[in-house]
Design a protein around this motif. Structure first.
Motif, mmCIF file in Angstrom:
data_model
loop_
_atom_site.group_PDB
_atom_site.id
_atom_site.type_symbol
_atom_site.label_atom_id
_atom_site.label_comp_id
_atom_site.label_asym_id
_atom_site.label_seq_id
_atom_site.Cartn_x
_atom_site.Cartn_y
_atom_site.Cartn_z
ATOM 1 N N ARG A 168 0.838 -1.211 0.000
ATOM 2 C CA ARG A 168 0.000 0.000 0.000
ATOM 3 C C ARG A 168 0.872 1.260 0.000
ATOM 4 O O ARG A 168 0.554 2.233 -0.695
ATOM 5 C CB ARG A 168 -0.918 -0.005 1.217
ATOM 6 C CG ARG A 168 -1.664 1.272 1.372
ATOM 7 C CD ARG A 168 -2.892 1.125 2.212
ATOM 8 N NE ARG A 168 -3.972 0.501 1.457
ATOM 9 C CZ ARG A 168 -5.193 0.311 1.939
ATOM 10 N NH1 ARG A 168 -5.478 0.652 3.162
ATOM 11 N NH2 ARG A 168 -6.127 -0.249 1.191
ATOM 12 N N SER B 117 0.892 4.006 -2.923
ATOM 13 C CA SER B 117 0.561 5.402 -2.646
ATOM 14 C C SER B 117 1.641 6.338 -3.177
ATOM 15 O O SER B 117 1.333 7.419 -3.704
ATOM 16 C CB SER B 117 0.404 5.631 -1.146
ATOM 17 O OG SER B 117 -0.509 4.732 -0.612
ATOM 18 N N SER C 267 1.274 6.320 -7.123
ATOM 19 C CA SER C 267 0.059 7.019 -7.553
ATOM 20 C C SER C 267 0.091 8.472 -7.127
ATOM 21 O O SER C 267 -0.391 9.347 -7.865
ATOM 22 C CB SER C 267 -1.174 6.340 -6.961
ATOM 23 O OG SER C 267 -1.355 5.082 -7.551
ATOM 24 N N GLY C 268 0.665 8.750 -5.951
ATOM 25 C CA GLY C 268 0.787 10.122 -5.488
ATOM 26 C C GLY C 268 1.657 10.933 -6.436
ATOM 27 O O GLY C 268 1.296 12.046 -6.829
ATOM 28 N N PHE D 228 2.234 10.230 -9.563
ATOM 29 C CA PHE D 228 1.478 10.286 -10.824
ATOM 30 C C PHE D 228 0.452 11.420 -10.780
ATOM 31 O O PHE D 228 0.349 12.220 -11.715
ATOM 32 C CB PHE D 228 0.787 8.928 -11.007
ATOM 33 C CG PHE D 228 0.052 8.744 -12.300
ATOM 34 C CD1 PHE D 228 0.742 8.541 -13.487
ATOM 35 C CD2 PHE D 228 -1.334 8.738 -12.327
ATOM 36 C CE1 PHE D 228 0.049 8.346 -14.679
ATOM 37 C CE2 PHE D 228 -2.027 8.536 -13.508
ATOM 38 C CZ PHE D 228 -1.335 8.345 -14.684
ATOM 39 N N GLN E 98 21.376 11.443 -9.026
ATOM 40 C CA GLN E 98 20.623 10.756 -10.082
ATOM 41 C C GLN E 98 20.307 9.322 -9.684
ATOM 42 O O GLN E 98 19.179 8.847 -9.842
ATOM 43 C CB GLN E 98 21.429 10.752 -11.377
ATOM 44 C CG GLN E 98 21.401 12.076 -12.103
ATOM 45 C CD GLN E 98 22.190 12.033 -13.401
ATOM 46 O OE1 GLN E 98 22.810 11.022 -13.722
ATOM 47 N NE2 GLN E 98 22.172 13.130 -14.116
ATOM 48 N N LYS F 177 16.678 7.721 -9.002
ATOM 49 C CA LYS F 177 16.227 6.557 -9.780
ATOM 50 C C LYS F 177 15.838 5.408 -8.855
ATOM 51 O O LYS F 177 14.847 4.708 -9.102
ATOM 52 C CB LYS F 177 17.337 6.107 -10.737
ATOM 53 C CG LYS F 177 17.470 6.992 -11.954
ATOM 54 C CD LYS F 177 18.560 6.484 -12.866
ATOM 55 C CE LYS F 177 18.710 7.350 -14.091
ATOM 56 N NZ LYS F 177 19.758 6.828 -14.982
ATOM 57 N N VAL G 273 12.441 5.914 -7.332
ATOM 58 C CA VAL G 273 11.317 5.599 -8.215
ATOM 59 C C VAL G 273 11.283 4.101 -8.516
ATOM 60 O O VAL G 273 10.224 3.458 -8.500
ATOM 61 C CB VAL G 273 11.410 6.412 -9.531
ATOM 62 C CG1 VAL G 273 10.307 6.000 -10.493
ATOM 63 C CG2 VAL G 273 11.327 7.897 -9.234
ATOM 64 N N ALA G 274 12.474 3.523 -8.772
ATOM 65 C CA ALA G 274 12.546 2.131 -9.216
ATOM 66 C C ALA G 274 12.128 1.155 -8.117
ATOM 67 O O ALA G 274 11.467 0.154 -8.400
ATOM 68 C CB ALA G 274 13.962 1.805 -9.686
ATOM 69 N N PHE H 283 8.294 1.094 -7.782
ATOM 70 C CA PHE H 283 7.729 0.582 -9.037
ATOM 71 C C PHE H 283 7.902 -0.933 -9.133
ATOM 72 O O PHE H 283 6.937 -1.673 -9.361
ATOM 73 C CB PHE H 283 8.402 1.285 -10.220
ATOM 74 C CG PHE H 283 8.023 0.729 -11.559
ATOM 75 C CD1 PHE H 283 6.763 0.942 -12.089
ATOM 76 C CD2 PHE H 283 8.936 -0.031 -12.288
ATOM 77 C CE1 PHE H 283 6.410 0.417 -13.315
ATOM 78 C CE2 PHE H 283 8.592 -0.564 -13.514
ATOM 79 C CZ PHE H 283 7.325 -0.342 -14.030
ATOM 80 N N HIS I 5 5.916 -2.844 -6.238
ATOM 81 C CA HIS I 5 4.465 -2.883 -6.424
ATOM 82 C C HIS I 5 4.095 -3.771 -7.613
ATOM 83 O O HIS I 5 3.073 -4.471 -7.578
ATOM 84 C CB HIS I 5 3.925 -1.459 -6.610
ATOM 85 C CG HIS I 5 2.455 -1.320 -6.371
ATOM 86 N ND1 HIS I 5 1.921 -1.227 -5.119
ATOM 87 C CD2 HIS I 5 1.408 -1.286 -7.232
ATOM 88 C CE1 HIS I 5 0.596 -1.137 -5.212
ATOM 89 N NE2 HIS I 5 0.264 -1.161 -6.489
ATOM 90 N N LEU J 81 17.466 -1.387 -12.808
ATOM 91 C CA LEU J 81 16.819 -0.217 -13.418
ATOM 92 C C LEU J 81 17.571 1.079 -13.083
ATOM 93 O O LEU J 81 17.753 1.938 -13.945
ATOM 94 C CB LEU J 81 15.378 -0.095 -12.921
ATOM 95 C CG LEU J 81 14.282 -0.829 -13.689
ATOM 96 C CD1 LEU J 81 12.930 -0.544 -13.074
ATOM 97 C CD2 LEU J 81 14.288 -0.406 -15.149
ATOM 98 N N LEU K 107 20.586 1.517 -15.111
ATOM 99 C CA LEU K 107 20.342 1.494 -16.558
ATOM 100 C C LEU K 107 20.827 2.788 -17.200
ATOM 101 O O LEU K 107 20.541 3.866 -16.692
ATOM 102 C CB LEU K 107 18.834 1.309 -16.798
ATOM 103 C CG LEU K 107 18.411 0.720 -18.128
ATOM 104 C CD1 LEU K 107 18.845 -0.751 -18.210
ATOM 105 C CD2 LEU K 107 16.886 0.809 -18.271
#
Lengths: 191, 195
Positions: A91, A95, A98-99, A101, A135, A139, A142-143, A146, A149, A188, A191
């Motif tokens: 969760r 969140s 989606s938050g 996003f 950087q 990353k 975020v990775a 992502f 989830h 990722l 990358l």
């Protein structure tokens, strides 16, 4: 308390002074229990602390009692286990994704009003000027949500068809998701 | 001293004056006796029985009691958008997101149509997720108005974000290509030119 004891002691003193009344050899004390009860000799009187309460009073007392109950989430009382930790993490990561996003979508819509430059070319140029460590950190930030989830979502879809639902399997698939998340998020980010 | 004993003691001392009192009871002036109800309310009767420390992340909301313990659980009004249809829709959405998420990694990016489909699916999936969070953490029984407020805020937010991503999809390079562009911005500047 003190007053109760004082009354009790005075009754004892009374009994010691008038033996004939309280003696066990008295004819009344030797009667069969039904007769003794019928004559009221052995009736017990117990002081009960009751008081009449109106329905609205009872309501407010119960409501105030419930305010003292432990409030959920009471996380500290549970042993950390991979089952519920990953469930909470699912969760939290959802969140975060989606938050982000939602924040980007709304900010992109209002950006002309405030003169923000949120087109990808500007964002990419800005990101390229960051130091490498920043950087990589961005990353990873975020990775990790992502990939976690995503993998855990597949785990949920497996559960939804009724498979891998016993405790051992849930623990095993949980560790598989953790392993896949670590490897894929690092891949990722690099990358 | 146990609260029950305390209450008994107080009850005895607050008897009406019609009962002849022993002299020792008269020693205490009636004004010093506290009313029973205030004692009952002040005594923390539940919290004292818990041995773990209380660490409330959030304070307890207002306590709303409906009916008694003997009332049956209310049967919710049947609705085609609730229950299994809703659940199936959520699963279909999640299942659809799996290939949509893998495809950009396999093909480099998505074409504009598929990219828009991905954005729409992500928006609906996010909306469903946020709805679950609101339902879980703002109980309707205790905070009916806050629940309504947050539900409408979420609907408004989803609408605004949807329009924002429509603008993004029509004016920019799309979500997958955009993420790729920013992601690779540090390694080489050629990506920006070629995208």
């Amino acid at each position: 308390m003190l007053r109760q004891r004082a009354v009790q002691q005075s009754i004892r003193r009374l009994a010691a002074a008038n033996l004939s009344t309280f003696n066990k050899t008295t004819s009344l004390a030797q009667l069969a229990p039904p007769v003794a009860i019928a004559t009221g000799r052995h009736t017990q009187i117990r002081q009960a602390a009751t008081q009449p309460t109106s329905p609205s009073d009872a309501y407010s007392i119960l409501a105030s009692q419930r305010l003292h109950r432990p409030v959920s989430p009471h996380l500290k009382i549970y042993r950390p286990q991979i089952t519920w930790l990953l469930s909470g993490l699912n969760r939290i990561t959802g969140s975060i994704l989606s938050g982000g996003f939602y924040i980007f979508g709304a900010a992109y819509l209002v950006s002309p009003l405030f003169g923000w430059h949120l087109d990808t070319a500007t964002l990419a140029a800005g990101f390229a000027s960051w130091p490498l460590a920043a950087q990589l950190a961005a990353k990873m930030a975020v990775a990790f949500p992502f990939t976690f989830h995503g993998w855990n979502g597949i785990r949920h879809l497996i559960w939804d068809v009724g498979a891998a639902l016993n405790n051992q399997q849930v623990i095993r698939t949980g560790w598989v998701v953790v392993g896949l998340t670590v490897v894929s998020s690092l891949a990722l980010a690099l990358l | 001293m146990r609260p029950a004993l305390l209450r008994q003691g107080l009850l005895i001392t607050t008897r009406k004056a019609s009962v002849p009192k022993p002299s020792i009871l008269r020693a205490c002036p009636p004004a010093a006796i506290q009313p029973i109800t205030s004692i009952v309310r002040q005594t923390p009767r539940v919290a004292t029985f818990h041995t773990t420390s209380r660490r409330a992340i959030l304070p307890a909301g207002p306590q709303v009691l409906e009916g008694t313990a003997n009332d049956p659980a209310p049967v919710p009004k049947p609705s085609p958008t609730h229950g299994s249809y809703h659940w199936t829709f959520e699963r279909a959405l999640s299942l659809g997101l799996v290939p949509l998420t893998i495809a950009p990694f396999a093909y480099g990016s998505l074409n504009p149509v598929m990219d828009s489909v991905l954005v729409a699916a992500l928006l609906l999936h996010s909306h469903v997720g946020f709805t679950s969070i609101i339902i879980d953490y703002i109980p309707n029984r205790n905070h009916p108005r806050a629940r309504k407020l947050f539900e409408w805020l979420l609907r408004l937010g989803t609408l605004v974000v949807g329009i924002g991503f429509y603008e993004f999809e029509t004016n920019d390079v799309g979500l997958t290509q955009g993420v790729k562009r920013i992601w690779k911005a540090g390694s080489t500047d050629k990506v920006i030119g070629s995208a």
